[in-house]
Design a protein around this motif. Structure first.
Motif, PDB file in Angstrom:
ATOM      1  N   MET A 165      79.085  22.203 -47.469  1.00 38.83           N
ATOM      2  CA  MET A 165      78.800  21.672 -46.130  1.00 38.83           C
ATOM      3  C   MET A 165      78.579  20.160 -46.169  1.00 38.83           C
ATOM      4  SD  MET A 165      76.586  24.544 -44.178  1.00 38.83           S
ATOM      5  CE  MET A 165      77.468  25.897 -43.369  1.00 38.83           C
ATOM      6  N   PRO A 176      68.268  14.999 -44.701  1.00 37.54           N
ATOM      7  CA  PRO A 176      68.977  16.225 -44.331  1.00 37.54           C
ATOM      8  C   PRO A 176      70.055  15.929 -43.299  1.00 37.54           C
ATOM      9  CG  PRO A 176      66.785  16.181 -43.358  1.00 37.54           C
ATOM     10  CD  PRO A 176      66.857  15.008 -44.298  1.00 37.54           C
ATOM     11  N   LEU A 177      71.165  16.640 -43.413  1.00 34.03           N
ATOM     12  CA  LEU A 177      72.299  16.410 -42.512  1.00 34.03           C
ATOM     13  C   LEU A 177      72.251  17.359 -41.331  1.00 34.03           C
ATOM     14  CD1 LEU A 177      75.149  15.992 -45.143  1.00 34.03           C
ATOM     15  CD2 LEU A 177      74.141  14.196 -43.711  1.00 34.03           C
ATOM     16  N   SER A 178      72.668  16.859 -40.181  1.00 34.02           N
ATOM     17  CA  SER A 178      72.969  17.708 -39.027  1.00 34.02           C
ATOM     18  C   SER A 178      74.471  17.970 -39.004  1.00 34.02           C
ATOM     19  CB  SER A 178      72.612  16.993 -37.714  1.00 34.02           C
ATOM     20  OG  SER A 178      71.220  16.856 -37.563  1.00 34.02           O
ATOM     21  N   LEU A 179      74.826  19.196 -38.685  1.00 36.21           N
ATOM     22  CA  LEU A 179      76.236  19.562 -38.492  1.00 36.21           C
ATOM     23  C   LEU A 179      76.252  20.577 -37.352  1.00 36.21           C
ATOM     24  CD1 LEU A 179      77.188  20.042 -42.221  1.00 36.21           C
ATOM     25  CD2 LEU A 179      78.576  18.688 -40.661  1.00 36.21           C
ATOM     26  N   HIS A 180      76.691  20.130 -36.185  1.00 33.48           N
ATOM     27  CA  HIS A 180      76.642  21.011 -35.023  1.00 33.48           C
ATOM     28  C   HIS A 180      78.026  21.599 -34.739  1.00 33.48           C
ATOM     29  CE1 HIS A 180      72.966  18.604 -33.264  1.00 33.48           C
ATOM     30  NE2 HIS A 180      72.750  19.085 -34.473  1.00 33.48           N
ATOM     31  N   ALA A 235      75.539  24.734 -49.441  1.00 30.74           N
ATOM     32  CA  ALA A 235      75.006  23.463 -48.948  1.00 30.74           C
ATOM     33  C   ALA A 235      75.833  22.288 -49.474  1.00 30.74           C
ATOM     34  CB  ALA A 235      73.536  23.308 -49.335  1.00 30.74           C
ATOM     35  N   ILE A 285      73.862  23.326 -38.449  1.00 33.17           N
ATOM     36  CA  ILE A 285      72.816  22.804 -39.327  1.00 33.17           C
ATOM     37  C   ILE A 285      72.067  21.762 -38.496  1.00 33.17           C
ATOM     38  CG2 ILE A 285      72.292  21.718 -41.542  1.00 33.17           C
ATOM     39  CD1 ILE A 285      73.879  24.173 -42.066  1.00 33.17           C
ATOM     40  N   GLU A 328      68.932  22.602 -52.127  1.00 31.11           N
ATOM     41  CA  GLU A 328      68.408  21.597 -51.193  1.00 31.11           C
ATOM     42  C   GLU A 328      69.093  21.766 -49.846  1.00 31.11           C
ATOM     43  OE1 GLU A 328      68.931  17.592 -52.658  1.00 31.11           O
ATOM     44  OE2 GLU A 328      68.374  18.198 -54.676  1.00 31.11           O
ATOM     45  N   SER A 329      68.469  21.202 -48.820  1.00 34.84           N
ATOM     46  CA  SER A 329      69.139  21.089 -47.536  1.00 34.84           C
ATOM     47  C   SER A 329      70.418  20.277 -47.746  1.00 34.84           C
ATOM     48  CB  SER A 329      68.263  20.322 -46.540  1.00 34.84           C
ATOM     49  OG  SER A 329      66.936  20.817 -46.534  1.00 34.84           O
ATOM     50  N   PRO A 330      71.464  20.551 -46.953  1.00 36.80           N
ATOM     51  CA  PRO A 330      72.650  19.700 -47.064  1.00 36.80           C
ATOM     52  C   PRO A 330      72.242  18.224 -46.934  1.00 36.80           C
ATOM     53  CG  PRO A 330      73.101  21.574 -45.628  1.00 36.80           C
ATOM     54  CD  PRO A 330      71.628  21.606 -45.942  1.00 36.80           C
ATOM     55  N   ASN A 355      75.089  13.541 -38.263  1.00 38.44           N
ATOM     56  CA  ASN A 355      74.402  12.276 -38.531  1.00 38.44           C
ATOM     57  C   ASN A 355      74.863  11.686 -39.863  1.00 38.44           C
ATOM     58  OD1 ASN A 355      73.330  14.176 -40.211  1.00 38.44           O
ATOM     59  ND2 ASN A 355      71.189  13.586 -39.920  1.00 38.44           N
ATOM     60  N   ASP A 374      64.321  25.714 -43.916  1.00 37.27           N
ATOM     61  CA  ASP A 374      64.020  25.136 -45.228  1.00 37.27           C
ATOM     62  C   ASP A 374      62.517  24.892 -45.384  1.00 37.27           C
ATOM     63  OD1 ASP A 374      66.735  25.128 -45.635  1.00 37.27           O
ATOM     64  OD2 ASP A 374      66.981  22.979 -45.285  1.00 37.27           O
ATOM     65  N   TYR A 394      78.669  17.079 -33.499  1.00 38.10           N
ATOM     66  CA  TYR A 394      77.755  16.011 -33.921  1.00 38.10           C
ATOM     67  C   TYR A 394      77.451  16.141 -35.397  1.00 38.10           C
ATOM     68  CZ  TYR A 394      73.502  13.317 -34.658  1.00 38.10           C
ATOM     69  OH  TYR A 394      72.588  12.433 -35.157  1.00 38.10           O
TER      70      TYR A 394
END
Lengths: 289, 289
Positions: free
Chosen positions: B203, B260-264, B200, A270, B168-170, B251, A218, B249
Motif C-alpha cells: 500500500m 502514517p499515510l492516508s489512502l482513500h 502495508a 486507509i 507498521e502503519s503504511p 497525503n 493501529d 485522496y
C-alpha cells in the motif's frame, strides 16, 4: 490549553449535575498501546468528552488478568488530568455485574473506560449483565462517553474477533469469531492492526460477515465515533476501513476451513490523523459524501 | 563460459525449431516458495506454456548468491518433466549479458525462468543489457513464455519494491523502491505476500505510484498473465490486487517519511484459485467486465 477545555472548566460550577450540556459524548475505539505518558492525546480527548474536571469515570479492567494494577494505572492518569471522580469497577465474576451499587455508579458517571486484556474474558464477565445493559443504554442515549482500548476495543461490534493468526492467505480458520458487546453493532474491530499484521484476519472476518464494516485500528490510534455516525481519526497510526458493500463474490460459504478466500470488490480506506468517515453513509467526508 | 553453465540437449536433432504453434505464451509471476516436489502445478504449467517436451528453457539464477545450486535445482525439475533443452545462464557480471552466444540461446529458447534471490542483484546484473532486451522483445512478441519467482517476480514491473518493513502503519519509509525490468510495466509486485505480512508495504508503494496497480502474490501462488492482459490465479494462496484508479485522496506528497499515510478509496480484490482479472480493463471476469 485548548479553548474547549477552558470553556469546560468555566462551566464546572454545575457541580453534582450530569454531563455538562456543552460536552458531546462519543465512543472512542482505541487500537491499544495508547500514549499514557507524554501528550496522552487520546486519553485526554476521552477525559474532555467525559466533562473534563466534571468527569466521573468508571474504569472497567475486567479484560485483564491484573485488573487491580491496570485499573490503578488509569485512575492515576485521569486523576492527574483532574477528573472529579474515579472508580475502578473491578468485576471478576458475573454476579458482581448485578450489584446495584455498581449499577448506580454507572447511572451517575459521565464516562466508562474499558481496558485491554482478553476480549473473551471481558465479554464472558459482562455480556448481557444489568451493568453492561445500563452502559449500553446510557451510551445510546448520548448520556455518557465510552472508550475501549485493545480488548476493550475488540468488543465494540456485534461480531467480535476473539483471536486468530497471521502470515497466511485470508482463510476461514485464520480468525476466531465470537459475539461482542454490540455497542457499535455494525462494525467488526481489529486492534494492534498493522502492528500485528492483522489485515488478512480482518478480511477473513469480513468474508464471514459481509453485511458489517471491518475497522482495523493501529496502536496509539483512535477511531472516535460521534453520535451521528461520524468517525474521526486521532493518534499516531492509521485506521483501516474494509467496506464489503460492493462485494461481488466470495467463496466463503463453499471454502474449506483452510482454503484461501476470494473477496472481489472490497473498498478499502486507509485513514490517518484528522480523516473523517461516515459510518452509515459509508463515505469519506468530502463534497461527495 | 563458466563451468556451471549447463547445457542439456536431450533431443538435439530438433535444434532450431521455435515454440509449437499450439502453445500460448504467458508471463507467470510467482510469489516464491512454489511447490518443487509434489504436484508442481505452477512449474508444470510454465513447462507446458514453454512447449512441454519441445521446451527449450533458459534459467536465469542471477538473483541468487548461490546461482549454480539454484540453477541446477530447476534444471533437474524441468529435465524430469521432459524438457528438450535446458541451460542455466549463470550471469555473474554485466559483461556476460552482452555475450552473443548467450543471446543466441535466448533467440532459440521457448521459455525463460528467473529464480529467487535479491531483486536488486538481478536488476543490477541484467537491466538494460542486450540479453534482457532480447528477452523483453521476445516476451512482448508472444514468442516465449517468461516466469519469475520471488525476486524474479519482484522485477516484473517498471517500479520495483526492493525491500522494506512490516508491522507498521503504511508510511513512506516502510518501502524501498527501485526500477525493475519493466516486463509488465503497469504493475508493482510484492511476493511472499500474506506470508510475510506485506500489505502495508505494498500500500505504501501504491501511494507513491497511484498510476500503477499493486499485485501481492502469496507463496506457492501464481498470477499468470496472458498476452491480452488477462490474469489467472493458480496455486495454494491468494493474489491481492490493490487498484488505486479511484483514489480520491492521499497525503503521500506532503507526509514526512514516517508519517502514517492516508489512502482513500482503494479497490481491493482478493483472488484465489481460478479467479481471473483483466489487467487493462481493471475488472474481474464476470458479465460486467
Amino acid at each position: 490549553m485548548p479553548k474547549s477545555h477552558i470553556m469546560l472548566q468555566l462551566e464546572s460550577q454545575h457541580h453534582g449535575t450530569r454531563m455538562p450540556q456543552s460536552t458531546k459524548t462519543a465512543i472512542l475505539v482505541i487500537g491499544g498501546a495508547e500514549d499514557k505518558v507524554h501528550g496522552r492525546e487520546i486519553l485526554h480527548t476521552f477525559f474532555g468528552r467525559c466533562g473534563s474536571v466534571d468527569a466521573r469515570i468508571a474504569i472497567i479492567p475486567s479484560a485483564s488478568r491484573e485488573p487491580a494494577i491496570i485499573g490503578e494505572r488509569y485512575v492515576n492518569i485521569f486523576q492527574d488530568m483532574g477528573a472529579k471522580e474515579l472508580r475502578v469497577l473491578d468485576i471478576r465474576d458475573r454476579a458482581q455485574a448485578e450489584d446495584s451499587e455498581l449499577q448506580s455508579y454507572i447511572e451517575d458517571c459521565t464516562g466508562v473506560f474499558m481496558t485491554g486484556g482478553d476480549q473473551l474474558r471481558l465479554c464472558g464477565l459482562l455480556a448481557d449483565t444489568p451493568l453492561m445493559e445500563k452502559v449500553r443504554q446510557r451510551v445510546q442515549q448520548g448520556e455518557i462517553t465510552l472508550a475501549g482500548t485493545s480488548a476493550g476495543a475488540a468488543v465494540m461490534g456485534h461480531h467480535m474477533i476473539a483471536g486468530g493468526g497471521s502470515g497466511e492467505s485470508p482463510n476461514r480458520s485464520l480468525v476466531d469469531m465470537a459475539t461482542g458487546l454490540g455497542l457499535i453493532p455494525e462494525i467488526i474491530v481489529d486492534q494492534h492492526f498493522h502492528n500485528r499484521n492483522r489485515m488478512a484476519r480482518l478480511m477473513s472476518a469480513v468474508a464471514a460477515h459481509p453485511e458489517r464494516l471491518g475497522i482495523g485500528i493501529d496502536e496509539d490510534t483512535c477511531a472516535m465515533f460521534e453520535r451521528d455516525g461520524m468517525l474521526q481519526v486521532m493518534g499516531k497510526g492509521t485506521v483501516t476501513i474494509i467496506d464489503p458493500a460492493e462485494l461481488s463474490y466470495t467463496n466463503h460459504n463453499e471454502a474449506g476451513a483452510t482454503d484461501p478466500l476470494s473477496l472481489h470488490n472490497l473498498r478499502v480506506h486507509i485513514l490517518s490523523y484528522g480523516d473523517r468517515y461516515h459510518l452509515h453513509k459509508r463515505c469519506l467526508i468530502s463534497p461527495d459524501c
